[in-house]
Design a protein around this motif. Structure first.
Motif, mmCIF file in Angstrom:
data_model
loop_
_atom_site.group_PDB
_atom_site.id
_atom_site.type_symbol
_atom_site.label_atom_id
_atom_site.label_comp_id
_atom_site.label_asym_id
_atom_site.label_seq_id
_atom_site.Cartn_x
_atom_site.Cartn_y
_atom_site.Cartn_z
ATOM 1 N N ILE A 11 -1.482 5.327 6.892
ATOM 2 C CA ILE A 11 -1.877 4.351 7.467
ATOM 3 C C ILE A 11 -3.348 4.000 7.065
ATOM 4 C CG2 ILE A 11 -2.555 3.310 9.792
ATOM 5 C CD1 ILE A 11 0.402 3.812 9.268
ATOM 6 N N SER A 64 2.982 0.465 15.981
ATOM 7 C CA SER A 64 4.019 1.498 15.662
ATOM 8 C C SER A 64 3.641 2.806 15.250
ATOM 9 C CB SER A 64 5.256 0.754 14.711
ATOM 10 O OG SER A 64 4.584 0.704 13.546
ATOM 11 N N PRO A 65 2.618 3.015 14.223
ATOM 12 C CA PRO A 65 2.301 4.291 13.922
ATOM 13 C C PRO A 65 1.531 4.992 14.996
ATOM 14 C CG PRO A 65 1.295 2.587 12.429
ATOM 15 C CD PRO A 65 2.071 1.765 13.673
ATOM 16 N N LEU A 109 8.425 6.017 10.475
ATOM 17 C CA LEU A 109 7.538 4.877 10.906
ATOM 18 C C LEU A 109 8.662 3.459 11.187
ATOM 19 C CD1 LEU A 109 4.055 5.072 9.250
ATOM 20 C CD2 LEU A 109 4.567 5.595 11.779
ATOM 21 N N THR A 123 3.226 8.551 16.493
ATOM 22 C CA THR A 123 2.618 9.716 16.581
ATOM 23 C C THR A 123 2.603 10.288 17.990
ATOM 24 O OG1 THR A 123 0.903 8.865 14.806
ATOM 25 C CG2 THR A 123 0.629 10.674 15.987
ATOM 26 N N THR A 164 1.730 14.728 10.973
ATOM 27 C CA THR A 164 0.664 13.525 11.811
ATOM 28 C C THR A 164 -0.339 13.228 10.617
ATOM 29 O OG1 THR A 164 1.237 14.457 13.679
ATOM 30 C CG2 THR A 164 -0.715 13.335 13.661
ATOM 31 N N ILE A 180 0.935 10.782 8.081
ATOM 32 C CA ILE A 180 1.116 9.740 8.742
ATOM 33 C C ILE A 180 -0.310 8.830 8.728
ATOM 34 C CG2 ILE A 180 1.611 8.484 10.693
ATOM 35 C CD1 ILE A 180 3.971 10.323 11.207
ATOM 36 N N SER A 228 6.512 8.929 5.033
ATOM 37 C CA SER A 228 6.113 8.417 6.260
ATOM 38 C C SER A 228 6.849 7.328 6.638
ATOM 39 C CB SER A 228 4.464 7.801 6.225
ATOM 40 O OG SER A 228 3.657 8.803 5.955
ATOM 41 N N GLU A 229 7.109 6.440 5.675
ATOM 42 C CA GLU A 229 7.845 5.146 6.035
ATOM 43 C C GLU A 229 9.311 5.375 6.773
ATOM 44 O OE1 GLU A 229 7.705 1.567 6.692
ATOM 45 O OE2 GLU A 229 6.002 2.292 5.785
ATOM 46 N N ARG A 238 9.108 0.526 13.998
ATOM 47 C CA ARG A 238 8.792 -0.932 13.531
ATOM 48 C C ARG A 238 10.009 -1.777 13.920
ATOM 49 N NH1 ARG A 238 5.590 0.844 8.249
ATOM 50 N NH2 ARG A 238 3.673 0.937 9.303
#
Length: 100
Positions: free
Chosen positions: A30, A79-80, A63, A84, A23, A26, A59-60, A67
């Motif tokens: 962001i 979306s993030p 995510l 989460t 977390t 991420i 992260s991508e 997305r």
């Protein structure tokens, strides 16, 4: 049985720690993305590029799943936040199952 209970608690604590670290990764990704989207620039250096590449590479993939289904609302990408929340909900269930 005491050893089994201690082992289960240790594994559950480890999974909780992994959730927390992921977390944080991420959130850091962001915030770095937002910083660069508003025109922020870092001076070129290997370590900063490595850190940013690591954040993106870790992260991508997660995510991107969200997305695909959640379109951005103008400049706002929800979306993030959803990713989460899902991460913590599923992780909480997994930790509960490990605890027994």
């Amino acid at each position: 049985m005491f050893v089994l209970a201690t082992t289960r608690e240790s594994i559950a604590s480890f999974v909780e720690a992994l959730l927390l670290v992921y977390t944080i990764i991420i959130i850091a990704y962001i915030f770095s993305s937002m910083y660069f989207n508003v025109g922020g620039r870092l001076p070129y250096s290997r370590w900063s590029r490595s850190v940013l590449d690591f954040l993106r590479d870790v992260s991508e993939p997660y995510l991107a799943i969200f997305r695909r289904f959640i379109p951005p609302f103008g400049p706002l990408d929800l979306s993030p936040m959803v990713a989460t929340i899902v991460l913590w909900l599923v992780g909480g269930v997994i930790v509960s199952l490990i605890h027994g």
